[in-house]
Scaffold this motif. Sequence first.
Motif, PDB file in Angstrom:
ATOM      1  N   UNK A   1       0.834  -1.199   0.000  1.00  0.00           N
ATOM      2  CA  UNK A   1       0.000   0.000   0.000  1.00  0.00           C
ATOM      3  C   UNK A   1       0.868   1.247   0.000  1.00  0.00           C
ATOM      4  N   UNK A   2       0.431   2.242  -0.745  1.00  0.00           N
ATOM      5  CA  UNK A   2       1.104   3.547  -0.798  1.00  0.00           C
ATOM      6  C   UNK A   2       0.027   4.619  -0.606  1.00  0.00           C
ATOM      7  N   UNK A   3      -0.350   4.800   0.654  1.00  0.00           N
ATOM      8  CA  UNK A   3      -1.508   5.644   0.960  1.00  0.00           C
ATOM      9  C   UNK A   3      -1.314   7.086   0.529  1.00  0.00           C
ATOM     10  N   UNK A   4      -0.100   7.631   0.677  1.00  0.00           N
ATOM     11  CA  UNK A   4       0.123   9.038   0.322  1.00  0.00           C
ATOM     12  C   UNK A   4       0.678   9.207  -1.097  1.00  0.00           C
TER      13      UNK A   4
ATOM     14  N   UNK B   1       4.051   2.106   2.100  1.00  0.00           N
ATOM     15  CA  UNK B   1       3.905   2.543   3.491  1.00  0.00           C
ATOM     16  C   UNK B   1       4.816   1.758   4.435  1.00  0.00           C
ATOM     17  N   UNK B   2       4.979   0.453   4.168  1.00  0.00           N
ATOM     18  CA  UNK B   2       5.832  -0.372   5.033  1.00  0.00           C
ATOM     19  C   UNK B   2       7.292   0.063   4.991  1.00  0.00           C
ATOM     20  N   UNK B   3       7.697   0.715   3.877  1.00  0.00           N
ATOM     21  CA  UNK B   3       9.102   1.080   3.687  1.00  0.00           C
ATOM     22  C   UNK B   3       9.429   2.488   4.195  1.00  0.00           C
ATOM     23  N   UNK B   4       8.397   3.303   4.440  1.00  0.00           N
ATOM     24  CA  UNK B   4       8.624   4.745   4.637  1.00  0.00           C
ATOM     25  C   UNK B   4       9.538   5.086   5.803  1.00  0.00           C
TER      26      UNK B   4
ATOM     27  N   UNK C   1      14.100   6.732   1.611  1.00  0.00           N
ATOM     28  CA  UNK C   1      13.531   7.977   1.118  1.00  0.00           C
ATOM     29  C   UNK C   1      12.839   7.724  -0.226  1.00  0.00           C
ATOM     30  N   UNK C   2      12.209   8.737  -0.768  1.00  0.00           N
ATOM     31  CA  UNK C   2      11.405   8.546  -1.982  1.00  0.00           C
ATOM     32  C   UNK C   2      12.265   8.263  -3.207  1.00  0.00           C
TER      33      UNK C   2
END
Length: 880
Positions: free
Chosen positions: A628-631, A637-640, A644-645
């Motif tokens: 999942x990448x909510x933002x 999300x698990x990696x945030x 970094x991006x």
Amino acid sequence: MINAYLKLVLKAPAVFLIILLLISIGLCLGIRNVRFDHSIEAFMPKDDPKYIEYEDSKKIFGDNSRFLIMAVSHDNLWSVPAFEAFNRFLVDIEAYKDVNKTKAVKQLERFNTLLEKPNIRFSDLTAAFENNPAFVRLLKRKASAHVKQKPTLAPRDVNRLKNAVRQNFELRQKEMIDSILSPFTSNDITGKNDVLETYHLLGENDQGERIIPRTRQGVAEFKNRLTRNPAFKQGIYAVDPKTGEITDFAVIVKFAKSEGRPELVGEIVRIAKFHNQQEHLKIIMSGVPYISRQFNTYMENDLYRTIPIVLMVVTLIFFLNFKSIRGVILPLATLGMAEIWTLGLMGHLGYPITAIGITLPPLLISVGSSYAIHVLNQYYADFNLISPQAKRQGLKTVMSHITLTVALAGLTTAAAFLTLLSSQVSAIQEWAVFSAVGILFAVFIAITLIPSALAYLPHRYRSRLISRKQAPKATLVDRLLAATAKGALLHYKKVYAVVFIVILVSIAGMTKLRVNTEFLHYFKKTDPTRQSAEAIGDKFGGGWGFNIIIDSKETNGVKTPQFLKSIESLRNWLVAEENADLNIGRTDAFTDFIKRMHMAMNNGDRNYFKIPDDRVTILDYLEIYSGEDENSDGVYDDFESFVDIFYQKTNVLARLTRKATERLGTTEIKCIMDRVETHLEETLPEAYTFTVTGYPAINVRLAHYVVMGQLTGLALSLIFVVGVIIVLFRKLTAGPLALIDMGVTILINFGVMGWFGIDLDMVTSVIATITIGIGVDDTIHFLNTYRVYKPEFINVPDTIEKTMFVSGKAILFTSMALIFGFFSQVTSNFLPIVLFSLLISLTMINTTIGSILLIPAAIRFTGIELDRPNKIFRHYREKV
């Protein structure tokens, strides 16, 4: 100027009494705005490079070095009732994470409507919301046992429940929780049909509710899924080191923002307490947010408990000294107003009470009482010079000397405290300002309130101290002072021989002094907060940690096997048995996800829980991974928390715990981080760079500022005091004379700290400045009184004896107020506050001895002559 002000006060005392009252009322209103804060943000200078580095890392990876962690156990953990209880506990916490605002508003409106019904019972409320068990549990947490049993709720009960639910609603709307990690909320990775997917360890139904295993087989299957991922061990569950059996589930709460966090942590503490009592869960809590919350709670409790004790102590001192009602009421009113003015001003201006600020109230009470004692003591010492028929003129005559002396002493003390503005720690700067302001308030009130009140009170001496012939009786204190004066005059060489030995011993102790600004050590070893932190460390490898950020210097550089294997090599080194002195219990990093992907794509074989050897495999895993990448920032999300991006930098979280040492303070943490940095410099490939940051790193930086601020402030204080004494007495030799008392006391203080292993921390760091500030008071009082009486007597011994009777008595009683006032803080929950009270009490004893023994001995030893007093003092002497 002081003499003119005194004349003005005695001309219209009623006006000044009214002014004091009005100011007190106005500033008293600000006390309700006073708050407590000991967060790192309250201490660190915002332009510090390390602090900026820390803030920048939080923007990229989040504040993952400060998290709330709980260990949850049950007598029968692997049972359906235990699972259901654990799930209810999680649901109550999750109510503050993902909030359906529309549903929450309707729920609040319905609740308020029910409360408007007449003769409402608590059971009616719970019955109305039986389909919402979480809200029912909220009501049970907020209502007392007495309210639950009432036949009908009283209006007061209704209002309390309404306010409690409304405040809870407002807290939920802030959505401060970023994530909740636990065995029931965690995801794992599975590989099927060339697709890597995340799945919940517990499935969910159509309503998004977790499906709790209801059978023994279901519980066993969940246990198998939980233990399949090696990264989960000591991460979201703890095992018995002897049997290997799972003993605890972890609940880790990470916060999205710091605003309102203490209130939310307080609510989670209440939720845990409720489930401890109602669900038979055994919950241990720790982490920086929890320790911060406990710290604030203890500070508030300490303040409310110690102030009454300090007031009772100084009241007793006032009575022993003056033995009259006015001798108790007037000093109490003086220090009470000074306390109200200072705390009220802090509240109005929005400044919080910090870990160091907790010392302000007892400091102002103790020091403020000394000014009142000096002024009132002078009144009784020169009682016979005041004629009842011309009382105001007599008051002006006898008060002119002491008001100027008190004003000079107060200004010097305030200036000594203000030298701590040189510190770069913002909390110390705030303490410096408000302690100085409080001292000036106390001086102003003492030289205003007492003369004004005495102008209206009957001119009457203390009856208990008057004999039949109307001559004052010699008290035990008088005889003690006379003996001290004789000892200083006859045995001054022996006195300084002893002092020289004490100084040598103290210097030896100073070499053992250590610095520690880590807040956990503020709690006693037997305190539940400290014990919980140690238990969490043993179970999960630590409740806090520091961040090691590795920069590959290229976009997608994190995705290379060379880089990832460098990270794994670092992680293995950090937790290796031969490096137990690093006290790192666990590390978390992006590599765990890559290793788990590799294992999943190889039929769950644990031999493949490692970094693949080629980059293409890693890129393929990330390509087929469906998380999942909510933002929608391009990072799952698990990696945030770990990359970094741009996939250029990665964050390794190293959790700190006790492994090779019982002590894990700032000094030890600095050594740990220095070793980590040295290791990285020696082993990390040249293409990569690193940064070590996080909450512990900022604590280390804070320790540096404490030491530098201590040295700078101490030097400035001593220079300023010497300058003031030289100007005041117009003698270069008077400066070193003033340093005898304070210098010896400071050396003894640091020597005692070194010999007894007492850390130099945020609280104890101000003791030296307090010593100078208060010590100079006594020095000025003694030397100025000596100078006033010297022309009246032929020789030094007679002058010193007279000075002892007037100034020495006031010094002794003010010191008693200071000593016992500060000593009353030994009841504190905080170890450094207890040590501070003991050290400052010892310091006050030493400054008192210095004023009435070392200074007279020095005058006798050097034969120093002070300049004649100025016009005010000569006029006063002539009247005497």
